[in-house]
Design a protein around this motif. Structure first.
Motif, PDB file in Angstrom:
ATOM      1  N   PHE A 252       1.231  74.196  38.447  1.00 61.27           N
ATOM      2  CA  PHE A 252       1.259  73.229  37.340  1.00 61.27           C
ATOM      3  C   PHE A 252       1.122  71.804  37.866  1.00 61.27           C
ATOM      4  O   PHE A 252       0.336  71.004  37.361  1.00 61.27           O
ATOM      5  N   SER A 253       1.893  71.489  38.905  1.00 53.34           N
ATOM      6  CA  SER A 253       1.853  70.149  39.481  1.00 53.34           C
ATOM      7  C   SER A 253       0.471  69.830  40.035  1.00 53.34           C
ATOM      8  O   SER A 253      -0.059  68.733  39.829  1.00 53.34           O
ATOM      9  N   ARG A 254      -0.126  70.808  40.732  1.00 54.58           N
ATOM     10  CA  ARG A 254      -1.428  70.566  41.356  1.00 54.58           C
ATOM     11  C   ARG A 254      -2.524  70.346  40.322  1.00 54.58           C
ATOM     12  O   ARG A 254      -3.453  69.556  40.551  1.00 54.58           O
ATOM     13  N   LEU A 255      -2.443  71.023  39.160  1.00 54.94           N
ATOM     14  CA  LEU A 255      -3.560  71.022  38.218  1.00 54.94           C
ATOM     15  C   LEU A 255      -3.387  70.084  37.031  1.00 54.94           C
ATOM     16  O   LEU A 255      -4.348  69.874  36.287  1.00 54.94           O
ATOM     17  N   CYS A 262      -1.822  61.118  41.734  1.00 52.57           N
ATOM     18  CA  CYS A 262      -1.395  60.728  43.082  1.00 52.57           C
ATOM     19  C   CYS A 262      -0.160  61.493  43.527  1.00 52.57           C
ATOM     20  O   CYS A 262       0.020  61.740  44.723  1.00 52.57           O
ATOM     21  N   ILE A 263       0.726  61.875  42.596  1.00 55.38           N
ATOM     22  CA  ILE A 263       1.988  62.511  42.974  1.00 55.38           C
ATOM     23  C   ILE A 263       1.969  64.026  42.777  1.00 55.38           C
ATOM     24  O   ILE A 263       3.006  64.672  42.860  1.00 55.38           O
ATOM     25  N   SER A 264       0.814  64.601  42.500  1.00 60.76           N
ATOM     26  CA  SER A 264       0.794  66.056  42.338  1.00 60.76           C
ATOM     27  C   SER A 264       0.995  66.742  43.680  1.00 60.76           C
ATOM     28  O   SER A 264       0.684  66.185  44.737  1.00 60.76           O
ATOM     29  N   ALA A 265       1.526  67.964  43.630  1.00 56.77           N
ATOM     30  CA  ALA A 265       1.671  68.761  44.851  1.00 56.77           C
ATOM     31  C   ALA A 265       0.278  69.074  45.389  1.00 56.77           C
ATOM     32  O   ALA A 265      -0.561  69.605  44.679  1.00 56.77           O
ATOM     33  N   LYS A 266       0.035  68.722  46.626  1.00 52.83           N
ATOM     34  CA  LYS A 266      -1.304  68.938  47.197  1.00 52.83           C
ATOM     35  C   LYS A 266      -1.269  69.905  48.375  1.00 52.83           C
ATOM     36  O   LYS A 266      -2.218  70.642  48.595  1.00 52.83           O
ATOM     37  N   ARG A 267      -0.176  69.886  49.142  1.00 58.15           N
ATOM     38  CA  ARG A 267      -0.061  70.774  50.308  1.00 58.15           C
ATOM     39  C   ARG A 267       1.144  71.701  50.100  1.00 58.15           C
ATOM     40  O   ARG A 267       2.280  71.238  50.074  1.00 58.15           O
ATOM     41  N   GLY A 406       8.777  58.455  48.961  1.00 57.84           N
ATOM     42  CA  GLY A 406       9.519  57.631  48.018  1.00 57.84           C
ATOM     43  C   GLY A 406      10.303  58.435  47.005  1.00 57.84           C
ATOM     44  O   GLY A 406      11.194  57.914  46.337  1.00 57.84           O
ATOM     45  N   CYS A 407       9.973  59.707  46.864  1.00 58.77           N
ATOM     46  CA  CYS A 407      10.673  60.572  45.916  1.00 58.77           C
ATOM     47  C   CYS A 407      10.638  62.001  46.443  1.00 58.77           C
ATOM     48  O   CYS A 407       9.602  62.454  46.948  1.00 58.77           O
ATOM     49  N   VAL A 408      11.752  62.703  46.325  1.00 55.58           N
ATOM     50  CA  VAL A 408      11.801  64.127  46.665  1.00 55.58           C
ATOM     51  C   VAL A 408      12.441  64.877  45.500  1.00 55.58           C
ATOM     52  O   VAL A 408      13.567  64.572  45.093  1.00 55.58           O
ATOM     53  N   ASP A 412      11.915  71.446  41.638  1.00 52.04           N
ATOM     54  CA  ASP A 412      11.118  70.879  40.556  1.00 52.04           C
ATOM     55  C   ASP A 412       9.883  70.277  41.194  1.00 52.04           C
ATOM     56  O   ASP A 412       9.766  70.227  42.425  1.00 52.04           O
ATOM     57  N   PHE A 413       8.953  69.805  40.380  1.00 57.40           N
ATOM     58  CA  PHE A 413       7.806  69.091  40.918  1.00 57.40           C
ATOM     59  C   PHE A 413       7.999  67.598  40.685  1.00 57.40           C
ATOM     60  O   PHE A 413       8.772  67.177  39.813  1.00 57.40           O
ATOM     61  N   VAL A 414       7.319  66.775  41.452  1.00 56.29           N
ATOM     62  CA  VAL A 414       7.471  65.329  41.361  1.00 56.29           C
ATOM     63  C   VAL A 414       6.801  64.822  40.087  1.00 56.29           C
ATOM     64  O   VAL A 414       5.676  65.212  39.756  1.00 56.29           O
ATOM     65  N   LYS A 415       7.488  63.939  39.398  1.00 54.54           N
ATOM     66  CA  LYS A 415       6.942  63.330  38.180  1.00 54.54           C
ATOM     67  C   LYS A 415       7.465  61.901  38.085  1.00 54.54           C
ATOM     68  O   LYS A 415       8.505  61.572  38.668  1.00 54.54           O
TER      69      LYS A 415
END
Length: 451
Positions: A252-255, A262-267, A406-408, A412-415
């Motif tokens: 969900f975060s990646r797509l 910029c803050i989506s999960a990429k790796r 800057g955020c962890v 959950d995923f970063v938002k």
């Protein structure tokens, strides 16, 4: 000089625009100067009242604004509506916290009275990207307008219609002329704005190269700046995580926003004991993503915002393959549409660590230990966001403390959330948006003491 905006779904011309001439630009800068003289002395209650008008218009006309977002940058209409609603909630948040945040801060001392006050500074020049064309603007504009600053906006060329629509919105909400101005500006005129005496600060959300250029101009003219730049955000999956939930959130975060976030999960960095289960679950989630008409509220994936962005992503996918990456699902392109993809790379492959994949491609790396999770997560010049998944919260917090970001987010995923400071470290930029921090970034923090 003229340019056109193009619908990324069908490549049709939306509208033609003309850049401001230098004379027109200086008229607008003068409008900011005159507006600021009035606005800085306006009562906080009056400012809050007008921002509430903005909030009400956002909610009343959200479909109108969402349609412009979808047409110009190609995201599904459901995500555009959600973006507009989020802007309305941001207005509400700042209306509720601004008074307390701007109250004088008393300091104990030997003086009869000593305190810190927060005074406005002037015009804040925002250079904003196309990927969240309303949200990115609102998160810098609203706190600055509430503290008594005025706002100048240079939006991405492809979302010019959104920038003008926002100016109309602020005018319809009855904010005084000049408090919020959209500049249809050639990037070569950026320095002309930054050096103007009315401009007290510069904030940019964009690429690392753009940030370096604008930050150097801000430094040249001694203007305060905030830079929110790119990211290659790690999504860490420990062997004791809830793997099904982790995979669902990772995809969900990646797509979201077609991966143009910029803050989506990429790796996705996964311990080997659970790697096979995570990869299977992630592929299943990806295969359930629904594409279709952008105006269909069930559509979950949109289009790359420009053809050159799709070209870049295609080249990055080819480079991942050449460096040993294995495409597990997706990898197809049709015009500006890029199918959601997952690529597996070995842990020695650092391509995705240094390249921001700004589109619907996730990269998964399998590691042998918790130490490697942290090492690979930090092995990047970026430091915007990160996620850690583990059922052991104490351990997850220990990992979070070691992550350079800057955020962890834990489980959950970063938002971006109005309540929490937002920004990065390393090449992801500096300064903070959102929370009360945004109310203090572009003010004169003035010490007063009485003997």
């Amino acid at each position: 000089m003229k340019f056109e905006t193009i619908n990324p779904e069908n490549q049709e011309v939306i509208k033609e625009y003309t850049y401001l001439t230098r004379e027109e630009l200086h008229e607008k800068l003068n409008d900011s100067k005159h507006a600021y003289k009035y606005w800085k002395d306006e009562t906080l209650e009056a400012r809050k009242f007008l921002i509430n008008n903005v909030k009400e218009l956002l909610l009343t006309k959200k479909l109108d604004y969402a349609n412009v977002i979808t047409e110009e940058m190609g995201k599904p209409i459901s995500q555009s509506i959600a973006e507009v609603e989020k802007c309305a909630s941001l207005c509400d948040y700042y209306i509720n916290i601004v008074e307390e945040s701007l109250n004088h801060r008393e300091i104990e001392s030997e003086f009869q009275k000593s305190y810190v006050r927060y005074d406005s500074m002037g015009a804040i020049f925002g250079i904003m990207p196309w990927n969240f064309p309303f949200w990115q603007v609102f998160r810098y504009a609203i706190p600055n307008i509430l503290v008594g600053n005025v706002v100048l906006l240079k939006h991405a060329q492809i979302t010019t219609g959104c920038s003008l629509k926002m100016q109309e919105l602020f005018e319809e909400a009855e904010l005084p002329h000049g408090v919020f101005q959209a500049l249809v500006l050639d990037k070569r005129d950026t320095e002309e704005v930054i050096k103007n005496p009315i401009v007290a600060g510069v904030t940019l959300t964009g690429s690392e190269p753009a940030g370096r250029n604008v930050a150097s101009l801000a430094g040249k003219y001694l203007k305060k700046s905030v830079m929110e730049l790119g990211g290659s955000d790690p999504f860490i999956v420990c062997k004791d995580a809830d793997i099904v939930k982790a995979a669902k959130n990772a995809v969900f975060s990646r797509l979201i926003n077609t991966g143009q976030t910029c803050i989506s999960a990429k790796r996705f960095i996964v311990e080997k004991e659970v790697a096979e289960k995570f990869i299977s679950a992630a592929i299943m989630e990806i295969e359930m993503i629904k594409s279709g008409s952008l105006l269909d509220k069930d559509t979950q994936i949109g289009f790359m915002a420009r053809e050159d962005l799709a070209n870049t992503l295609e080249k990055q996918l080819e480079d991942l393959e050449k460096s040993g990456g294995e495409i597990l699902v997706g990898g197809d392109r049709d015009g500006n549409f890029f199918s959601p993809s997952l690529v597996k790379v070995d842990k020695e492959n650092t391509y995705a660590n240094y390249e921001e994949l700004f589109g619907p491609i996730g990269v998964v790396t399998v590691v042998d230990s918790e130490e490697e999770l942290i090492e690979i997560a930090n092995n990047t010049p970026f430091g915007l966001g990160a996620a850690v998944w583990s059922e052991n919260i104490e351990k997850a917090e220990e990992i979070a403390a070691k992550i350079e970001a800057g955020c962890v987010a834990i489980n959950d995923f970063v938002k971006s959330d109005p309540r929490f400071p937002f920004g990065g470290v390393k090449n992801s930029g500096y300064g903070r948006e959102l929370s009360s921090n945004a109310l203090h970034e572009f003010v004169n923090i003035k010490t007063v003491y009485v003997k």
